[in-house]
Design a protein around this motif. Structure first.
Motif, short mmCIF file in Angstrom:
data_model
loop_
_atom_site.label_atom_id
_atom_site.label_comp_id
_atom_site.label_asym_id
_atom_site.label_seq_id
_atom_site.Cartn_x
_atom_site.Cartn_y
_atom_site.Cartn_z
N MET A 9 0.21 -7.72 2.06
CA MET A 9 1.43 -8.52 1.94
C MET A 9 2.66 -7.67 2.24
O MET A 9 2.75 -6.50 1.85
N ILE A 10 3.61 -8.29 2.96
CA ILE A 10 4.91 -7.65 3.22
C ILE A 10 5.93 -8.45 2.41
O ILE A 10 5.98 -9.69 2.54
N ILE A 11 6.71 -7.78 1.62
CA ILE A 11 7.75 -8.48 0.85
C ILE A 11 9.09 -8.24 1.53
O ILE A 11 9.52 -7.09 1.69
N GLY A 12 9.74 -9.31 1.96
CA GLY A 12 11.01 -9.22 2.69
C GLY A 12 10.77 -9.44 4.17
O GLY A 12 9.99 -8.71 4.79
N GLY A 13 11.41 -10.46 4.72
CA GLY A 13 11.22 -10.81 6.14
C GLY A 13 12.42 -10.48 6.99
O GLY A 13 12.76 -11.21 7.92
N GLY A 14 13.09 -9.35 6.69
CA GLY A 14 14.14 -8.83 7.58
C GLY A 14 13.47 -8.09 8.73
O GLY A 14 12.25 -8.15 8.91
N ILE A 15 14.27 -7.33 9.48
CA ILE A 15 13.71 -6.65 10.66
C ILE A 15 12.68 -5.60 10.24
O ILE A 15 11.66 -5.41 10.93
N ALA A 30 -6.80 -3.86 16.27
CA ALA A 30 -7.43 -2.85 17.14
C ALA A 30 -8.67 -2.27 16.47
O ALA A 30 -9.62 -1.87 17.13
N SER A 31 -8.69 -2.25 15.12
CA SER A 31 -9.83 -1.67 14.41
C SER A 31 -11.02 -2.64 14.35
O SER A 31 -12.13 -2.24 14.05
N GLY A 32 -10.74 -3.92 14.60
CA GLY A 32 -11.81 -4.93 14.53
C GLY A 32 -12.12 -5.36 13.11
O GLY A 32 -12.97 -6.22 12.88
N ALA A 33 -11.47 -4.78 12.12
CA ALA A 33 -11.75 -5.14 10.72
C ALA A 33 -11.11 -6.50 10.39
O ALA A 33 -10.06 -6.83 10.94
N PRO A 34 -11.75 -7.29 9.50
CA PRO A 34 -11.14 -8.57 9.12
C PRO A 34 -9.94 -8.33 8.21
O PRO A 34 -9.91 -7.35 7.46
N PHE A 35 -8.95 -9.18 8.27
CA PHE A 35 -7.77 -9.00 7.41
C PHE A 35 -6.97 -10.30 7.34
O PHE A 35 -7.12 -11.18 8.20
N ARG A 36 -6.13 -10.36 6.33
CA ARG A 36 -5.09 -11.41 6.21
C ARG A 36 -3.78 -10.71 5.95
O ARG A 36 -3.73 -9.78 5.16
N ILE A 37 -2.70 -11.18 6.61
CA ILE A 37 -1.37 -10.62 6.30
C ILE A 37 -0.46 -11.78 5.92
O ILE A 37 -0.46 -12.83 6.58
N SER A 38 0.32 -11.59 4.86
CA SER A 38 1.37 -12.57 4.51
C SER A 38 2.71 -11.86 4.51
O SER A 38 2.80 -10.69 4.11
N VAL A 39 3.74 -12.57 4.96
CA VAL A 39 5.12 -12.05 4.82
C VAL A 39 5.86 -13.04 3.93
O VAL A 39 5.97 -14.22 4.27
N VAL A 40 6.34 -12.56 2.79
CA VAL A 40 7.04 -13.46 1.88
C VAL A 40 8.54 -13.14 1.91
O VAL A 40 8.95 -11.99 1.80
N GLU A 41 9.32 -14.16 2.08
CA GLU A 41 10.77 -14.00 2.26
C GLU A 41 11.49 -14.97 1.33
O GLU A 41 11.24 -16.17 1.35
#
Ligand code: FAD
Length: 476
Positions: A9-15, A30-41
């Protein structure tokens, strides 16, 4: 592990946050590993301080308006996003800048770099500095270097090298656009470490700056040819282009606007629990916090060293953008704007002739001006209404530029607590913070404008570095 697919998770959706998400996604893919990413703003829109408004054919920047072309991370990102052809440079016919002194506009002498003279003849002729002030500045050429072990303030450094007059009448108003700060409180090592390096290597700041100018063409070799001669660069449709490009490239990333984070709590060596402002909780396998430091301090309240972050002061600034008809402007549009030092008796701290500096900013026959308000020691303005801010800005441009016409429209932007003030010893305090963070919250990274550089390229660099650190940790 409570989740099969790791969730970052990334907190803050600025630059910073968007760049972190972009580079994290790239590395995990690029690593081929499974993942989920969330950006919360927390706010309804992504981009943080970046906010381009298109109105009646004008391209209006309510926050940052451009960036230093020589700084690679943002140009690299533009290439990564396929946006390099959207970049544009400043109008070469509007290179002049003025500084106010005694209610008059004085041209900035040619050869000043960050306010430091690199050509002595024009500097010696300027009406901005008294003869005594010029002689004092020239003493930089012979004064010995000083070996100071730790940090010192930017103001003390510049005063001891160039004297108080150059500091107050040229350098401080120039730097106000970046920090809006009190130079006697800002850290030299965190703001302009190159000044210290120049003193150490060349003994003199002026000689050091002259030597560094010789490498300018190398510094801009990475730019598309059409804009290689421009010191500042932006996007033809405004900086929002970069935000939109990032949001589009994030694709499957879970972008959550209007979601505020209240706290982060370490669960074990690998996972952290995020508590949202609405009370719900989520377990994540890695976290990058990119909010302003006063918010990060609240979110990370469990960490004793986070109290250091709460101590970083932020200045509030406003800008008043006004659109005019060309016929209402009684002068040639051959300058990019002017700066107003403290104690000159004006409210505005600077004015950019936006549509002269950036030819894409206004339709034919129209003119766009941007006036800046607020800096350290001038923080009464938040109590003023928008009408008062417009009226004070109009008063100042009437007095200094002779523009008395009613603007076609005016846009007021209030950027509360928006300009971080890196205090003396900032870097040392951050080392302590980072050591504690790594020990107690090993998969939590904290970065952004409050840390190692406020400019957009520095924010992108910091977002990318945090993404790389997290990816290295989870992939190896
Ligand atoms: P931000 O843009 O502040 O983003 C942080 C985000 O975190 C925000 O969107 C905020 O809503 C969100 N957030 C806060 N708390 C929470 C929470 N609890 N939960 C979830 N989200 C939260 N730089 C340049 O290079 N060129 C310029 O021309 C320039 N001009 C500038 C003009 C002004 C008026 C200002 C204020 C700055 C300027 N800068 C400029 C600096 C640059 O714009 C900023 O340093 C940069 O945009 C900061 O990006 P960031 O992502 O680190 O922080």
């Amino acid at each position: 592990m409570s989740t099969k697919v790791p969730h970052y998770m990334i907190i803050g959706g600025g630059i910073t946050g968007l760049s972190a998400a972009f580079y994290l996604k790239k590395q995990l893919e690029a690593s081929g590993a499974p993942f989920r990413i969330s950006v919360v703003e927390k706010s309804p829109k992504f981009g943080g301080k970046i906010h381009t408004l298109e109105r009646e054919g004008f391209v209006i920047e309510k926050g940052p308006d451009s960036f230093l072309a020589r700084k690679r991370p943002i140009i690299d990102l533009a290439y990564d996003l396929g946006l390099e052809n959207e970049l544009t440079g400043t109008n070469p016919k509007a290179k002049k800048t003025f500084i106010v002194r005694g209610r008059k506009l004085h041209p900035m002498p040619p050869g000043l770099v960050l306010g430091i003279p690199t050509q002595m003849t024009p500097f010696m002729k300027t009406g901005l500095i008294s003869l005594g002030g010029k002689i004092r500045a020239a003493m930089d050429l012979i004064l010995p270097k000083r070996n100071i072990a730790g940090d010192e303030s930017l103001g003390h450094f510049l005063e001891r090298r160039l004297g108080k007059e150059v500091l107050e009448r040229i350098v401080e108003p120039l730097l106000a656009g970046i920090y809006a700060g009190d130079t006697y409180k800002l850290s030299l090592k965190s703001t302009f470490p190159q000044f210290r390096a120049m003193e150490q290597k060349h003994r003199s700041l002026i000689l050091g700056m002259m030597a560094s100018r010789k490498n300018v063409s190398e510094e801009t070799a990475h730019l598309p040819a059409a804009i290689r001669s421009s010191v500042f660069v932006t996007f033809k449709r405004g900086l929002q282009t970069l935000v939109n490009g990032l949001v589009e490239a994030l694709g499957t990333v879970d972008l959550r606007p209007e979601v505020g984070v209240a706290a982060v709590h370490q669960v074990d060596g690998e996972q952290a629990e995020v508590t949202f402002e609405d009370g719900h909780r989520e377990i994540v396998d890695g976290l990058i916090v990119t909010t302003p430091t006063y918010q990060a301090a609240k979110i990370l309240f469990e960490l004793p060293a986070a109290s250091q972050l709460a101590k970083i002061d932020y200045i509030s600034v406003a800008n008043v953008i006004m659109a005019f008809d060309r016929k209402d402007i009684p002068f040639e549009l051959d300058a990019s704007g002017f700066l107003v030092p403290k104690h000159e008796g004006y409210t505005i701290t600077a004015c950019t002739l936006t549509s002269a500096k950036w030819l894409h900013a206004a339709p034919e026959g129209k003119v766009l001006l941007r006036c800046y308000i607020g800096r350290a020691g001038e923080q009464a303005w938040p109590a003023w209404s928008d009408e008062e801010l417009i009226s004070k800005a109009r008063h100042d441009i009437n007095d200094l530029l002779g523009i008395s016409a009613e603007p076609h429209f005016a846009e007021v932007t209030r950027l509360m607590q928006s300009m971080p003030q890196y205090p003396v010893d900032h870097l040392e305090k951050l080392v302590q913070f980072r050591e504690e963070l790594a020990a107690l919250m090993p998969r939590v990274f904290v970065t952004g404008a409050g840390f190692h550089g406020v400019g957009l390229p520095d924010c992108i660099r910091q977002g990318k570095e945090a993404a790389t650190q997290l990816a290295d940790l989870v992939l190896h």
